[in-house]
Design a protein around this motif. Structure first.
Motif, PDB file in Angstrom:
ATOM      1  N   ARG A  31      -7.762  -3.867   8.308  1.00  0.00           N
ATOM      2  CA  ARG A  31      -8.894  -2.874   8.494  1.00  0.00           C
ATOM      3  C   ARG A  31      -8.153  -1.417   8.593  1.00  0.00           C
ATOM      4  N   GLN A  32      -6.916  -1.402   9.177  1.00  0.00           N
ATOM      5  CA  GLN A  32      -6.384  -0.321   9.245  1.00  0.00           C
ATOM      6  C   GLN A  32      -4.791  -0.334   8.990  1.00  0.00           C
ATOM      7  N   GLY A  33      -4.457   0.273   7.946  1.00  0.00           N
ATOM      8  CA  GLY A  33      -2.813  -0.097   7.537  1.00  0.00           C
ATOM      9  C   GLY A  33      -2.449   0.576   6.267  1.00  0.00           C
ATOM     10  N   PRO A 101      -2.962   4.822   2.454  1.00  0.00           N
ATOM     11  CA  PRO A 101      -3.531   4.220   3.630  1.00  0.00           C
ATOM     12  C   PRO A 101      -4.822   3.304   3.323  1.00  0.00           C
ATOM     13  N   ILE A 102      -4.932   2.400   4.443  1.00  0.00           N
ATOM     14  CA  ILE A 102      -6.064   1.498   4.248  1.00  0.00           C
ATOM     15  C   ILE A 102      -6.861   1.809   5.560  1.00  0.00           C
ATOM     16  N   LEU A 129       3.159  -5.600 -10.872  1.00  0.00           N
ATOM     17  CA  LEU A 129       3.206  -4.868  -9.928  1.00  0.00           C
ATOM     18  C   LEU A 129       3.218  -5.552  -8.687  1.00  0.00           C
ATOM     19  N   VAL A 130       4.090  -5.233  -7.591  1.00  0.00           N
ATOM     20  CA  VAL A 130       3.738  -5.825  -6.184  1.00  0.00           C
ATOM     21  C   VAL A 130       3.223  -4.939  -5.363  1.00  0.00           C
ATOM     22  N   MET A 131       2.108  -5.732  -4.607  1.00  0.00           N
ATOM     23  CA  MET A 131       1.389  -5.026  -3.580  1.00  0.00           C
ATOM     24  C   MET A 131       2.051  -5.668  -2.306  1.00  0.00           C
ATOM     25  N   HIS A 132       2.290  -4.671  -1.255  1.00  0.00           N
ATOM     26  CA  HIS A 132       2.477  -5.129   0.098  1.00  0.00           C
ATOM     27  C   HIS A 132       1.286  -4.650   1.062  1.00  0.00           C
ATOM     28  N   ILE A 133       0.933  -5.248   1.658  1.00  0.00           N
ATOM     29  CA  ILE A 133      -0.558  -4.640   2.687  1.00  0.00           C
ATOM     30  C   ILE A 133      -0.016  -5.177   3.875  1.00  0.00           C
ATOM     31  N   ALA A 134       0.145  -4.131   4.835  1.00  0.00           N
ATOM     32  CA  ALA A 134       0.483  -4.429   6.074  1.00  0.00           C
ATOM     33  C   ALA A 134      -0.361  -3.532   7.133  1.00  0.00           C
TER      34      ALA A 134
END
Length: 135
Positions: A31-33, A101-102, A129-134
């Motif tokens: 939700r936030q990251g 930002p997320i 592409l590499v996506m990193h979501i944290a």
């Protein structure tokens, strides 16, 4: 969370990839990251740019092609064709990674912003592409 994306970029130019990224962000549950994107190539780049008027993208492409010309006699890296060294220079001048930002489970892009893969070769192809979501 890390995910890989394959983007088809068959020619030189800007390719909107926002629609490929957003579902991955949404499905991550974050939700936030932060969403970090990285293109695994030395002749393509990533940018955030105007998403409404295609003339802005056209002008960017023309400007960068004028700035970094093919067949410069200073180039020694020429075995892969006349567009290869200019593509490396263009990638060095732009960006190979972006952090977005997320907020509330969505990319926090502005109203007129889109995420683009910028293919710098005349005949591109599949780009990884590499996506990193944290959080």
């Amino acid at each position: 969370m890390i995910r890989s994306l394959e983007i088809n970029a068959p020619r030189q130019g800007l390719f909107m990839i926002t629609d490929a990224i957003e579902p991955v962000v949404r499905d991550s549950g974050v939700r936030q990251g932060l969403c970090t994107l990285f293109v695994q190539h030395t002749s393509a780049s990533l940018i955030i740019q105007e998403n409404a008027d295609p003339s802005a993208r056209h002008d960017l492409e023309n400007w960068l092609n004028r700035l970094v010309k093919e067949d410069d006699p200073l180039y020694t890296h020429t075995t892969e064709g006349p567009d290869d060294m200019p593509a490396h220079i263009k990638a060095a001048l732009t960006a190979t990674s972006l952090g977005i930002p997320i907020d509330q489970g969505r990319l926090a892009l502005g109203t007129w912003q889109g995420v683009y893969l910028w293919e710098h070769r005349r005949h591109g192809g599949r780009r990884s592409l590499v996506m990193h979501i944290a959080e």
